[in-house]
Design a protein around this motif. Structure first.
Motif, PDB file in Angstrom:
ATOM      1  N   VAL A   1       0.851  -1.206   0.000  1.00  0.00           N
ATOM      2  CA  VAL A   1       0.000   0.000   0.000  1.00  0.00           C
ATOM      3  C   VAL A   1       0.880   1.247   0.000  1.00  0.00           C
TER       4      VAL A   1
ATOM      5  N   ALA B   1     -12.065  19.091  -0.591  1.00  0.00           N
ATOM      6  CA  ALA B   1     -11.162  17.942  -0.448  1.00  0.00           C
ATOM      7  C   ALA B   1      -9.936  18.121  -1.338  1.00  0.00           C
ATOM      8  N   PHE B   2     -10.187  18.598  -2.552  1.00  0.00           N
ATOM      9  CA  PHE B   2      -9.108  18.830  -3.503  1.00  0.00           C
ATOM     10  C   PHE B   2      -8.127  19.862  -2.932  1.00  0.00           C
TER      11      PHE B   2
ATOM     12  N   LEU C   1      -6.126  18.478  -0.087  1.00  0.00           N
ATOM     13  CA  LEU C   1      -5.085  17.588  -0.603  1.00  0.00           C
ATOM     14  C   LEU C   1      -3.875  18.398  -1.049  1.00  0.00           C
TER      15      LEU C   1
ATOM     16  N   THR D   1     -16.364  18.357  -4.094  1.00  0.00           N
ATOM     17  CA  THR D   1     -14.984  17.838  -3.992  1.00  0.00           C
ATOM     18  C   THR D   1     -13.947  18.954  -3.914  1.00  0.00           C
TER      19      THR D   1
ATOM     20  N   VAL E   1      -6.018   8.141   2.279  1.00  0.00           N
ATOM     21  CA  VAL E   1      -6.566   8.231   0.920  1.00  0.00           C
ATOM     22  C   VAL E   1      -6.908   6.822   0.417  1.00  0.00           C
ATOM     23  N   THR E   2      -6.013   5.870   0.686  1.00  0.00           N
ATOM     24  CA  THR E   2      -6.264   4.488   0.245  1.00  0.00           C
ATOM     25  C   THR E   2      -7.491   3.915   0.944  1.00  0.00           C
TER      26      THR E   2
ATOM     27  N   GLN F   1       1.388   4.187  -2.908  1.00  0.00           N
ATOM     28  CA  GLN F   1       0.684   5.371  -2.414  1.00  0.00           C
ATOM     29  C   GLN F   1       0.752   6.572  -3.347  1.00  0.00           C
ATOM     30  N   ILE F   2       1.903   6.801  -3.937  1.00  0.00           N
ATOM     31  CA  ILE F   2       2.029   7.969  -4.819  1.00  0.00           C
ATOM     32  C   ILE F   2       1.064   7.811  -5.997  1.00  0.00           C
TER      33      ILE F   2
ATOM     34  N   ARG G   1     -18.471  19.641 -12.413  1.00  0.00           N
ATOM     35  CA  ARG G   1     -19.461  20.444 -11.689  1.00  0.00           C
ATOM     36  C   ARG G   1     -19.283  21.931 -11.992  1.00  0.00           C
TER      37      ARG G   1
ATOM     38  N   VAL H   1      -6.474   9.329  -7.130  1.00  0.00           N
ATOM     39  CA  VAL H   1      -7.576   9.993  -6.413  1.00  0.00           C
ATOM     40  C   VAL H   1      -7.618  11.481  -6.776  1.00  0.00           C
TER      41      VAL H   1
ATOM     42  N   THR I   1      -1.626   6.013  -5.996  1.00  0.00           N
ATOM     43  CA  THR I   1      -2.996   6.113  -5.467  1.00  0.00           C
ATOM     44  C   THR I   1      -3.387   7.572  -5.267  1.00  0.00           C
ATOM     45  N   MET I   2      -2.469   8.358  -4.717  1.00  0.00           N
ATOM     46  CA  MET I   2      -2.751   9.785  -4.510  1.00  0.00           C
ATOM     47  C   MET I   2      -3.008  10.464  -5.855  1.00  0.00           C
TER      48      MET I   2
ATOM     49  N   LEU J   1       4.266  11.697   1.438  1.00  0.00           N
ATOM     50  CA  LEU J   1       2.999  11.334   0.791  1.00  0.00           C
ATOM     51  C   LEU J   1       2.606   9.908   1.159  1.00  0.00           C
TER      52      LEU J   1
ATOM     53  N   VAL K   1     -14.406  15.440 -10.970  1.00  0.00           N
ATOM     54  CA  VAL K   1     -15.701  15.817 -10.368  1.00  0.00           C
ATOM     55  C   VAL K   1     -15.790  17.339 -10.266  1.00  0.00           C
TER      56      VAL K   1
ATOM     57  N   GLY L   1      -0.635   9.109   3.174  1.00  0.00           N
ATOM     58  CA  GLY L   1      -1.615   8.700   2.175  1.00  0.00           C
ATOM     59  C   GLY L   1      -2.460   7.501   2.511  1.00  0.00           C
ATOM     60  N   GLU L   2      -2.170   6.808   3.631  1.00  0.00           N
ATOM     61  CA  GLU L   2      -2.963   5.620   3.947  1.00  0.00           C
ATOM     62  C   GLU L   2      -4.439   5.971   4.083  1.00  0.00           C
TER      63      GLU L   2
ATOM     64  N   LEU M   1     -10.885  13.486  -8.179  1.00  0.00           N
ATOM     65  CA  LEU M   1     -11.408  14.711  -7.549  1.00  0.00           C
ATOM     66  C   LEU M   1     -11.425  15.860  -8.562  1.00  0.00           C
TER      67      LEU M   1
END
Lengths: 616, 586
Positions: free
Chosen positions: A264, B280-281, B284, B277, B249-250, A268-269, A286, A275, A271-272, B242, A282, B246-247, A279
């Motif tokens: 994990v 949140a953005f 981040l 969002t 986020v996962t 992570q990089i 919008r 995500v 995954t970030m 990060l 979205v 970042g856990e 974001l």
């Protein structure tokens, strides 16, 4: 530019990078062992067979090691084949993610770029995996083969009537067998996934002969790999002592959880970034007052299945004696495929697409520049090092410089001559020097032991002293694992396989260690008979408080041990062994005295054993 | 109203658990420095003490590290309250309203906010328990999160409350540099980004107070440092941050993925219900900003990422409400989040109880040791973990200072050696004093014991000289000498420092940690130019060193005592004397 030109340009850039890198790979660590082979053999089908069959029974039984031997032969093979395999991995991963081959369009080129970037940022050590041949063949080639096996299934099961393609039957069998023989960590998941595919195809009346053939190949290949005799002898037979169930028990929940969290963390990089992309999508939709398009059911379902496969490969490592970054390649590629398949849907939004592609372009360019820059420098140093060793007169010590890129990073393996055993091996086996010394000697390089080893052989019927003297190798490695390897090779390929004479006893002893034994017992390193190999096996271990030990495997410690000593720059100390926490074993305490080698000696009433070295 | 009882019960439980953490946490590192400062300034007049204190404790971190170290009970009471305020602040900032726990869903979100913070925060146990970390990051971040909540909730603050938030903003500026810089940039961006008519007076007041506080905070040394010169190293540093943060986020991604799958199967259009969002953005990105700013030091630990963890938690909490709209996911959240929290608490209590046991044994051993003897203490049996930063006395200078100034011992040694242990070079140091009036000896007594470590002995000498100067005595001479074989003495005395009628010669030598090659960097300051000869003595062997450089490197190969000496025509000065650690560079 047209779609096709965009595609061709992108492909050309990636191939050019991989080609340049293939030209730039240095000779590093496991590569040296292949050079020994080429010192005595040419590249031919029979020599590949000799090499692989020996490996299957006595060393690394994966087919990747045979590929490694071939790649270390004429340079042109590596330069042509490896970039193709590396591109194929990307192609196969794309096909697994999207259930279709990439088309020659700008959009698919963009998706390939995203996929490649995700692979490079999720894989912990991309430079090492892609450009260090032993890892490339054992892991990248291996996983490309596994993906190649699954692509036809993935494509076929998206159609109502899969093609029959009888010509695929033998090909799928071979690919299935190769995939099975490729890697211990991915094989279990591959078998489970294959069973799932075949059952699904059967239940939906889409099962074809080639599907069964591929499955049969895999189900033959994987057990062949797991049960290969070489597994029991490799790494000095560590697999015999560390069975999966024992490892699972030793690791416990914390250890297994740690492995999951390692993956994990490494991902992570990626995954970030994934995500962040969602974001952004979205937010952009919008802001533009446009509706969000839900992900198709198929995308979600396949994303779940591929993620489960990635997770299962990680979980296979719970029972593996080794765990390292290289083993995360397969899971990382699968996760990258999942992320790319979801991002493909975000590309309908122009702002999102532009931002994400710009980010991916920058990351790709950064990786490309660093790869070329690092390997250019490393190759020059590697060439200079090889020239220095070659120029050393026979029997002399070669002097080499430390590498600038000495540390292991995501780009490069680092300086392999940090290992004293490798320096000795390269000097004696690949060239004619007696040893190799790094000058100035850096703190991170292992020091040279003060003792040397001698071997005593007993044949039945015995050889004359003159005949026996002819069998002396030009050196005996001062590392017992390599003594075992040297003996095995000598028995297999000569000179110890003498017709009419059977080797019945082989002993390696240490000479020159400043060990003062009041009883003057022989100081043994290893004893071999056709039925048994006896050594005391241990490895350096620091406990959680930073105290230093040699951790021994209990079953290798002599039953009637009378004394235990440590010998080093702090002098000779009689010590008591302590029980080791968690994974068991016995601990020999090492007094932190200096940055030289401390040797542990365990004595029985009539013989003492070199029981490990603590090299700080 | 019952929901408020629920919130109170959760808060009470959190308080008890965190108070136990604080009580169990041993005195460590900067706590000892604070206690040393107190011991060294015990003889000051109140006015001088206050001036000296303010001069060296003007940042929030320094101030509270001192206060919490000298008043451990305050740590037990205050820190859990601050932690609870931080979690409440996270909730308010994420919900954009003052959450009063009128509904059970607010209580659920409180538990979720607490858990999400724990998931995001690396080494969370240290961040909420170790006094210097708490002082440096937790307190400042808590004030910062409430200011952020005030901004995003659109609260109108007038009158005296404006003064209150201005002071609060100034304190945030004096907190850690990550919080200060990010807070300042954010508040400026917020104010300038708003239409003129929407800008309130308190917006400006807070932004300016933050800026002023940040500038004042940067007056503290060291100011700007980029400890890593290489781009890759800096990038890895940010990536590491990060990864650590970042856990969360996962975890959120896994729940979101499950929700999308379940909703798709049930034909529910859940994406349309996604919360806004943009916050949140934004969180981040600010979190990433905090992580990047951490590169500029001067200090980085996992606790430095506390502001980033808070921001990530603020960004994540609104998604909990969205996730909980799917019944199965709601059930999973209901089970998983409290389970993580309880597991974390239990793990922390077990770990800290164990550590506290060793700490108590150490203190017992010290208490049992006769005055001026060498106490034997057990080492801590673990490296850095989520709950503990590991052995803090491995450095000989801190160990000896603590022994002499706090416990009135000769030194402290360990019952079992370990690789990272730095051994004391055990030099015999003595002072020769001439020209000091008799009355001065009562007013400024000579230190009862001279340290056997160069830097500590030199610091003792300088303090003694300063005390005499402060008392008005300058017409005296003193030398701090060391008994050591010097093959190149040629009749010259071997000194550590000297003072002659107001002129102090006491070089400052900083010795870095060994790098991967085992090379140690030295920097020398305050050395008169007359000292033109420099050499190293190791196991009786003398090696010449370049004499003119103020910075140079050494690569010790043994763990014999290494002594660096510089000589003028009149005398020789020991620059440094140390025994390298036995651990090899990695």
């Amino acid at each position: 530019m047209t779609n096709r030109r965009w595609f061709a340009l992108g492909l050309a850039v990636l191939w050019a990078l991989l080609f340049v890198q293939a030209l730039q790979v240095p000779v590093l660590l496991d590569d040296w062992y292949q050079l020994t082979w080429y010192r005595h053999h040419d590249l031919s089908l029979s020599s590949v067979w000799d090499y692989y069959s020996y490996n299957y029974f006595h060393f690394n039984p994966r087919v990747g090691d045979a590929f490694l031997m071939i790649l270390n032969g004429p340079r042109i093979i590596h330069v042509i084949v490896t970039p193709i395999v590396e591109l194929a991995l990307l192609w196969f991963a794309f096909a697994i993610a999207f259930a279709r081959w990439p088309k020659a369009t700008k959009r698919d080129m963009q998706l390939l770029l995203v996929l490649q970037v995700f692979i490079w940022i999720i894989v912990p050590i991309p430079g090492v995996i892609y450009f260090y041949r032993p890892f490339t063949t054992n892991y990248l080639y291996a996983f490309a083969t596994t993906l190649a096996l699954f692509v036809p299934y993935r494509l076929a099961l998206t159609t109502a009537i899969p093609p029959r393609r009888l010509w695929l039957i033998p090909i799928m069998f071979v690919v299935g067998w190769l995939a099975g023989m490729s890697n211990e960590h991915t094989g279990m998941t591959a078998c489970a996934a294959m069973a799932g595919f075949v059952i699904w195809a059967w239940r939906t009346q889409r099962l074809r002969a080639w599907m069964i053939s591929g499955a049969v190949g895999l189900f033959i290949g994987y057990p062949m790999l797991l049960k290969a005799p070489g597994q029991a002898e490799r790494y000095a037979g560590v697999a015999n002592r560390m069975t999966p169930l024992k490892l699972l028990k030793d690791r416990g929940f914390d250890g297994c959880w740690g492995i999951v969290m390692d993956f994990v963390g490494e991902a992570q990089i990626g995954t970030m970034m994934f995500v962040g992309g969602v974001l952004l999508y979205v937010y952009a939709r919008r802001r533009a007052k446009q509706s969000l398009t839900p992900l198709p059911q198929q995308t979600l379902t396949w994303a779940l299945l591929i993620t489960l496969a990635a997770g299962m490969i990680v979980c296979t490592m719970f029972g593996s004696p080794t765990f390292g970054e290289r083993l995360l390649l397969a899971s990382s590629v699968l996760l990258a495929a999942v992320y790319t398949s979801v991002w493909a849907h975000l590309f309908e939004d122009r702002l999102t697409r532009r931002v994400l592609l710009t980010a991916c372009g920058v990351i790709f360019a950064y990786h490309a520049v660093r790869y070329v820059q690092v390997y250019h420098a490393v190759l020059q140093e590697n060439d200079a090092r090889i020239a220095a060793i070659k120029a050393t007169p026979k029997g002399q010590v070669a002097i080499v410089k430390p590498y600038k890129y000495r540390q292991r990073t995501r780009w490069h393996w680092g300086d392999d001559f940090r290992y004293a055993s490798l320096r000795q091996y390269v000097a004696n086996e690949v060239y004619d020097a007696s040893d190799i010394r790094i000058v100035p000697m850096p703190g991170w390089a292992q020091p040279i032991p003060e003792d040397h080893y001698v071997a005593h052989r007993t044949f039945d019927p015995p050889l004359s002293p003159e005949e026996d003297a002819k069998l002396d190798p030009n050196y005996i490695p001062t590392y017992w694992e390599w003594d075992v390897v040297q003996l095995r090779r000598a028995l297999h390929w000569g000179p110890l396989n003498i017709p009419g004479h059977a080797l019945v006893h082989y002993v390696v002893e240490s000479v020159g260690l400043t060990f003062d034994d009041p009883k003057h017992r022989p100081l043994r390193v290893m004893e071999w008979t056709p039925k048994k190999t006896t050594t005391v096996d241990s490895y350096p271990y620091n406990d959680e408080g930073g105290r230093q030990f040699l951790r021994t495997f209990v079953d290798t410690v002599p039953v009637d041990t009378t004394e235990v000593y440590t010998v080093g720059c702090m002098g000779q100390r009689k010590v008591a062994m302590l029980p080791a926490p968690q994974a068991g074993g016995l601990l020999i305490p090492i007094e932190p005295g200096c940055r030289r080698i401390t040797t542990a000696v365990i004595c029985e009433p009539d013989v003492c054993w070199v029981s490990g070295r603590y090299m700080p | 109203m019952k929901s408020r009882y629920g919130a109170t019960a959760f808060a009470a439980l959190t308080f008890v658990v965190h108070a136990t953490f604080a009580w169990l946490y041993p005195m460590l590192r900067d706590d000892w420095t604070a206690l040393l400062w107190k011991a060294e300034h015990a003889d000051y007049h109140p006015g001088g003490w206050a001036l000296s204190f303010l001069g060296s404790h003007f940042t929030l971190g320094e101030l509270f590290t001192y206060v919490l170290a000298v008043a451990p009970l305050l740590h037990v009471v205050l820190t859990p309250i601050v932690f609870l305020l931080m979690i409440w602040g996270i909730l308010c900032a994420s919900q954009r309203r003052l959450v009063r726990f009128d509904t059970w869903s607010d209580v659920g979100l409180l538990v979720a906010a607490s858990t999400l913070w724990w998931v995001a925060q690396p080494h969370g146990g240290i961040a909420v328990s170790e006094r210097d970390m708490v002082a440096l990051y937790l307190y400042g971040t808590t004030i910062g999160v409430w200011l952020y909540a005030a901004y995003v909730c659109g609260w109108e603050i007038r009158g005296r409350r404006t003064i209150l938030v201005t002071v609060a903003a100034f304190l945030v500026g004096l907190a850690s540099r990550q919080i200060a810089v990010v807070g300042t940039v954010w508040s400026m961006w917020f104010v300038l980004g708003k239409p003129r008519h929407e800008r309130l007076r308190w917006h400006w007041a807070v932004a300016i107070a933050l800026l002023v506080g940040t500038i004042v905070g940067y007056l503290d040394t060291p100011r700007f440092t980029i400890p890593r010169s290489d781009f890759d190293q800096n990038a890895n540093f940010v990536f590491q941050s990060l990864r650590e943060n970042g856990e969360l986020v996962t975890l959120m991604m896994v729940f979101a993925f499950a929700k999308l799958l379940l909703d798709r199967r049930a034909n529910v259009a859940s994406v349309d219900e996604l919360p806004d969002t943009a916050p949140a953005f934004r969180c981040l990105w600010i979190a990433v900003g905090v992580e990047i700013i951490s590169i500029w030091g001067p200090r980085f630990t996992e606790s430095s990422l506390l502001p980033a963890s808070v921001l990530l938690a603020i960004g994540a909490v609104p998604f909990i409400t969205w996730l909980a709209r799917t019944p199965l996911v709601k059930k999973a959240l209901f089970v998983v989040l409290p389970m993580i929290l309880v597991a974390t608490w239990i793990n922390g209590l077990l770990m800290l109880t164990h550590i506290h046991g060793i700490y108590a044994d150490r203190m017992d051993a010290i208490a049992a040791a006769p005055r001026d003897s060498i106490a034997q203490v057990p080492p801590y049996d673990m490296f850095s973990t989520d709950w503990f930063t590991g052995e803090d006395w491995s450095s000989t200078s801190l160990r000896e200072r603590v022994a002499i100034d706090i416990f009135h011992l000769e030194d402290i040694e360990y019952t079992a050696p370990f690789g990272a242990l730095e051994r004391n070079p055990r030099l015999a140091v003595e002072m020769h004093l001439e020209g000091r009036p008799a009355e001065a000896s009562k007013q400024v007594p000579v230190p009862q014991r001279w340290a056997s470590n160069i830097s500590v002995a030199r610091a003792q000498f300088e303090r003694f000289v300063r005390s005499l100067h402060r008392a008005g005595y300058t017409d005296f001479s003193a030398t701090l000498s060391v008994k050591l074989e010097n093959p190149r003495a040629n009749g010259r005395p071997l000194l550590l420092a000297r003072v002659d009628k107001g002129t102090l010669v006491s070089p400052r030598v900083s010795r870095g940690n060994p790098n991967v090659d085992g090379t140690i960097k030295f920097k020398i300051r305050n050395l008169p130019s007359a000292y033109g000869e420099r050499f190293l003595i190791t196991a009786g062997v003398v090696t010449d060193l370049p004499a003119t450089q103020s910075a140079f490197e050494l690569q010790p190969q043994t763990i014999d005592r290494h002594t660096l000496i510089t000589c003028s025509t009149v005398d020789c000065l020991v620059l440094d004397s140390f025994i390298p650690k036995a651990t090899a560079p990695q």
